[in-house]
Design an enzyme around this catalytic site. Structure first.
Site, PDB file in Angstrom:
ATOM      1  N   CYS A 113     -11.847 -68.269  63.581  1.00 50.16           N
ATOM      2  CA  CYS A 113     -10.998 -67.276  63.295  1.00 50.16           C
ATOM      3  C   CYS A 113      -9.647 -67.304  63.608  1.00 50.16           C
ATOM      4  O   CYS A 113      -9.040 -66.840  62.781  1.00 50.16           O
ATOM      5  CB  CYS A 113     -11.819 -65.847  64.421  1.00 50.16           C
ATOM      6  SG  CYS A 113     -11.213 -64.300  63.997  1.00 50.16           S
ATOM      7  N   CYS A 114      -9.305 -67.866  64.639  1.00 50.84           N
ATOM      8  CA  CYS A 114      -7.894 -68.295  64.999  1.00 50.84           C
ATOM      9  C   CYS A 114      -7.347 -68.999  63.915  1.00 50.84           C
ATOM     10  O   CYS A 114      -6.087 -68.853  63.545  1.00 50.84           O
ATOM     11  CB  CYS A 114      -7.744 -68.638  66.333  1.00 50.84           C
ATOM     12  SG  CYS A 114      -7.525 -67.564  67.731  1.00 50.84           S
ATOM     13  N   CYS A 196      -4.323 -60.290  69.282  1.00 52.51           N
ATOM     14  CA  CYS A 196      -5.394 -59.590  68.611  1.00 52.51           C
ATOM     15  C   CYS A 196      -6.130 -58.514  69.480  1.00 52.51           C
ATOM     16  O   CYS A 196      -6.432 -58.961  70.472  1.00 52.51           O
ATOM     17  CB  CYS A 196      -6.636 -60.294  67.891  1.00 52.51           C
ATOM     18  SG  CYS A 196      -5.730 -61.256  66.517  1.00 52.51           S
ATOM     19  N   CYS A 199      -9.514 -59.408  71.318  1.00 53.43           N
ATOM     20  CA  CYS A 199      -9.354 -60.777  72.206  1.00 53.43           C
ATOM     21  C   CYS A 199      -8.358 -60.569  73.420  1.00 53.43           C
ATOM     22  O   CYS A 199      -8.027 -61.539  73.991  1.00 53.43           O
ATOM     23  CB  CYS A 199      -8.958 -62.038  71.247  1.00 53.43           C
ATOM     24  SG  CYS A 199     -10.221 -62.205  69.854  1.00 53.43           S
ATOM     25  N   CYS A 224      -5.150 -70.979  70.734  1.00 58.56           N
ATOM     26  CA  CYS A 224      -5.553 -70.488  69.583  1.00 58.56           C
ATOM     27  C   CYS A 224      -5.175 -71.810  68.433  1.00 58.56           C
ATOM     28  O   CYS A 224      -5.704 -71.548  67.327  1.00 58.56           O
ATOM     29  CB  CYS A 224      -4.915 -68.959  69.162  1.00 58.56           C
ATOM     30  SG  CYS A 224      -3.162 -69.233  68.873  1.00 58.56           S
TER      31      CYS A 224
END
Length: 230
Positions: A113-114, A196, A199, A224
């Site tokens: 996702c990162c 985000c 997170c 990340c």
């Protein structure tokens, strides 16, 4: 790079940035997440009208407060901070296959996702530049203790300039207050490192700086991929 290191030691932040913009015209860029640290650097660049390309990575999952700082910064300094977004094809495939909150399920999912939301857009933003200015601070992570103010980023093939690497939190806050710099009000609510929304959380008294990021993971995995140290 030794000459740049020497110059960075003797010049203040905006003087050094002016120097590198003359040495590498059109190839100096600054990545901002609108954190306390990044707002210090943004003020140095924008108040001195330095010809630096400023961009941010809009992951699509940011806090509303972060967008407010972005807007307030543009207004205060009459700036147009560029936005880089995830490749919609990669993001659509990831979310469709694994779900919108898959990053909670495994470190692998979270790093994917990162990568989609941050790392890949960053590579596009840095392409063609010679100097990357960052707001990294050594206090924020044990992995950053051995970094240098001037360093070579092998992954992105670019020189990184970390002007406030050795500043303390107190120095950063004092600068923000004294210069009336717009900042993210989440910093007043216990948030230290703001990324985000899903997170990031506020840290509790006595907790490590990185405790508010990906708190469900082992501390050793809390990066990340934007700043890989080799």
């Amino acid at each position: 790079m030794s000459d740049l290191t020497h110059q960075s030691d003797r010049l203040n932040i905006h003087e050094f940035i002016k120097l590198v913009t003359e040495k590498f015209p059109g190839k100096v860029t600054f990545s901002t997440s609108f954190s306390f640290e990044d707002q210090v650097i943004a003020h140095e660049i924008l108040s001195n009208k330095l010809p630096v390309n400023i961009f941010t990575l809009d992951t699509g999952r940011l806090f509303s407060e972060t967008y407010s700082v972005w807007n307030n910064t543009n207004e205060k300094y009459q700036a147009n901070i560029a936005a880089y977004y995830p490749d919609y094809r990669l993001l659509e495939e990831f979310v469709t296959e694994k779900g919108p909150n898959a990053f909670y399920e495994s470190v692998e999912n979270r790093k994917q996702c990162c990568f989609i939301r941050k790392v890949e857009p960053l590579k596009r933003a840095l392409a063609g530049n010679a100097i990357w200015i960052t707001g990294l601070r050594a206090e924020h992570s044990p992995d950053r203790k051995d970094l240098s103010v001037i360093e070579w980023d092998e992954t992105n093939q670019i020189i990184k300039y970390n002007p406030i690497l050795h500043w303390t939190t107190e120095q950063v806050r004092k600068y923000i207050d004294e210069n009336n710099v717009p900042y993210n009000i989440l910093h007043d609510r216990g948030f230290v490192s703001i990324g985000c929304l899903p997170c990031t959380r506020a840290i509790r008294p006595g907790e490590d700086f990185r405790a508010g990021r990906w708190w469900w993971e082992d501390a050793a995995k809390k990066e990340c991929g934007l700043h890989i140290h080799k």
